[in-house]
Design a protein around this motif. Structure first.
Motif, PDB file in Angstrom:
ATOM      1  N   GLY A   1       0.809  -1.214   0.000  1.00 19.40           N
ATOM      2  CA  GLY A   1       0.000   0.000   0.000  1.00 19.40           C
ATOM      3  C   GLY A   1       0.842   1.265   0.000  1.00 19.40           C
ATOM      4  O   GLY A   1       0.587   2.196  -0.772  1.00 19.40           O
ATOM      5  N   LEU A   2       1.861   1.294   0.852  1.00 23.16           N
ATOM      6  CA  LEU A   2       2.735   2.469   0.921  1.00 23.16           C
ATOM      7  C   LEU A   2       3.500   2.691  -0.374  1.00 23.16           C
ATOM      8  O   LEU A   2       3.613   3.815  -0.863  1.00 23.16           O
TER       9      LEU A   2
ATOM     10  N   PHE B   1      10.996  -0.123 -10.483  1.00 17.20           N
ATOM     11  CA  PHE B   1      11.953  -1.230 -10.553  1.00 17.20           C
ATOM     12  C   PHE B   1      13.121  -1.010  -9.596  1.00 17.20           C
ATOM     13  O   PHE B   1      14.098  -1.748  -9.637  1.00 17.20           O
ATOM     14  N   GLY B   2      13.003  -0.027  -8.748  1.00 18.94           N
ATOM     15  CA  GLY B   2      14.045   0.261  -7.777  1.00 18.94           C
ATOM     16  C   GLY B   2      13.550  -0.006  -6.370  1.00 18.94           C
ATOM     17  O   GLY B   2      13.313  -1.154  -5.974  1.00 18.94           O
ATOM     18  N   LEU B   3      13.360   1.061  -5.637  1.00 19.52           N
ATOM     19  CA  LEU B   3      13.003   0.964  -4.224  1.00 19.52           C
ATOM     20  C   LEU B   3      11.673   0.242  -4.001  1.00 19.52           C
ATOM     21  O   LEU B   3      11.552  -0.566  -3.074  1.00 19.52           O
ATOM     22  N   THR B   4      10.695   0.479  -4.852  1.00 20.60           N
ATOM     23  CA  THR B   4       9.397  -0.190  -4.700  1.00 20.60           C
ATOM     24  C   THR B   4       9.567  -1.704  -4.723  1.00 20.60           C
ATOM     25  O   THR B   4       9.101  -2.416  -3.834  1.00 20.60           O
TER      26      THR B   4
ATOM     27  N   ILE C   1      15.147   5.103   3.852  1.00 20.18           N
ATOM     28  CA  ILE C   1      15.605   5.708   2.599  1.00 20.18           C
ATOM     29  C   ILE C   1      14.425   6.342   1.860  1.00 20.18           C
ATOM     30  O   ILE C   1      14.537   7.462   1.343  1.00 20.18           O
ATOM     31  N   ALA C   2      13.293   5.645   1.819  1.00 20.82           N
ATOM     32  CA  ALA C   2      12.099   6.182   1.157  1.00 20.82           C
ATOM     33  C   ALA C   2      11.662   7.491   1.807  1.00 20.82           C
ATOM     34  O   ALA C   2      11.274   8.435   1.118  1.00 20.82           O
ATOM     35  N   ARG C   3      11.752   7.553   3.117  1.00 17.53           N
ATOM     36  CA  ARG C   3      11.398   8.804   3.806  1.00 17.53           C
ATOM     37  C   ARG C   3      12.417   9.894   3.475  1.00 17.53           C
ATOM     38  O   ARG C   3      12.036  11.039   3.194  1.00 17.53           O
ATOM     39  N   MET C   4      13.694   9.550   3.505  1.00 20.77           N
ATOM     40  CA  MET C   4      14.750  10.510   3.201  1.00 20.77           C
ATOM     41  C   MET C   4      14.577  11.093   1.786  1.00 20.77           C
ATOM     42  O   MET C   4      14.818  12.277   1.559  1.00 20.77           O
TER      43      MET C   4
ATOM     44  N   ASP D   1       5.977  10.366   4.076  1.00 22.34           N
ATOM     45  CA  ASP D   1       5.968  11.489   5.003  1.00 22.34           C
ATOM     46  C   ASP D   1       6.151  11.035   6.444  1.00 22.34           C
ATOM     47  O   ASP D   1       7.073  11.428   7.119  1.00 22.34           O
ATOM     48  N   ASP D   2       5.248  10.187   6.888  1.00 24.89           N
ATOM     49  CA  ASP D   2       5.272   9.737   8.279  1.00 24.89           C
ATOM     50  C   ASP D   2       5.495   8.232   8.301  1.00 24.89           C
ATOM     51  O   ASP D   2       4.682   7.472   7.783  1.00 24.89           O
ATOM     52  N   THR D   3       6.580   7.820   8.901  1.00 25.78           N
ATOM     53  CA  THR D   3       6.905   6.389   8.944  1.00 25.78           C
ATOM     54  C   THR D   3       6.637   5.769  10.315  1.00 25.78           C
ATOM     55  O   THR D   3       6.959   4.603  10.529  1.00 25.78           O
TER      56      THR D   3
END
Length: 126
Positions: free
Chosen positions: A32-33, A43-46, A92-95, A100-102
């Motif tokens: 979901g996130l 094809f990277g972080l996701t 890393i995704a937040r950075m 936004d809020d982890t």
């Protein structure tokens, strides 16, 4: 089951584990996130986050099907490694500004981590 729902706590031994159940909920949350990530992350972080998340309950299932406590403890350890990888990827995704809020997702990863640590202690001692 319908409308994207699934049952947890099924008939297979690993499905009765809190760690497996919470791990599958973590997978759902990560999907979901990551669905809102930019297209260039597809094809990277996701993909990396999704693979790491899926690896957690998958390794619990595989380990429970193996013979012996030592093998099971190894697969629990692999699941713990995948969780560490996932928490790094969340940070890393937040950075990068993709999240936004982890707080909520990291609370869930911490919970899964405690469950995995407890399982690892149990099976390592046997």
């Amino acid at each position: 089951m319908g409308n994207g729902e699934w049952a947890v706590g099924g008939d297979r031994p690993h499905e009765r584990l809190d760690a497996w159940q919470q791990g599958t909920l973590l997978v759902k949350a990560i999907y979901g996130l990551s669905a809102g990530f930019p297209a260039e992350e597809r094809f990277g972080l996701t993909q990396q986050m999704r693979r790491a998340a899926v690896s957690i309950p998958s390794n619990l299932a595989e380990g429970s099907a193996r013979n012996g406590a030592r093998e099971y403890a190894h697969f629990i350890s692999v699941a713990r490694g995948s969780l560490a990888e996932l928490t790094t990827q969340i940070q890393i995704a937040r950075m990068l500004g993709h999240l936004d809020d982890t707080t909520e997702i990291l609370t869930l990863t911490d919970h899964v981590g405690r469950l995995l640590t407890g399982l690892h202690r149990k099976w390592s001692a046997q």
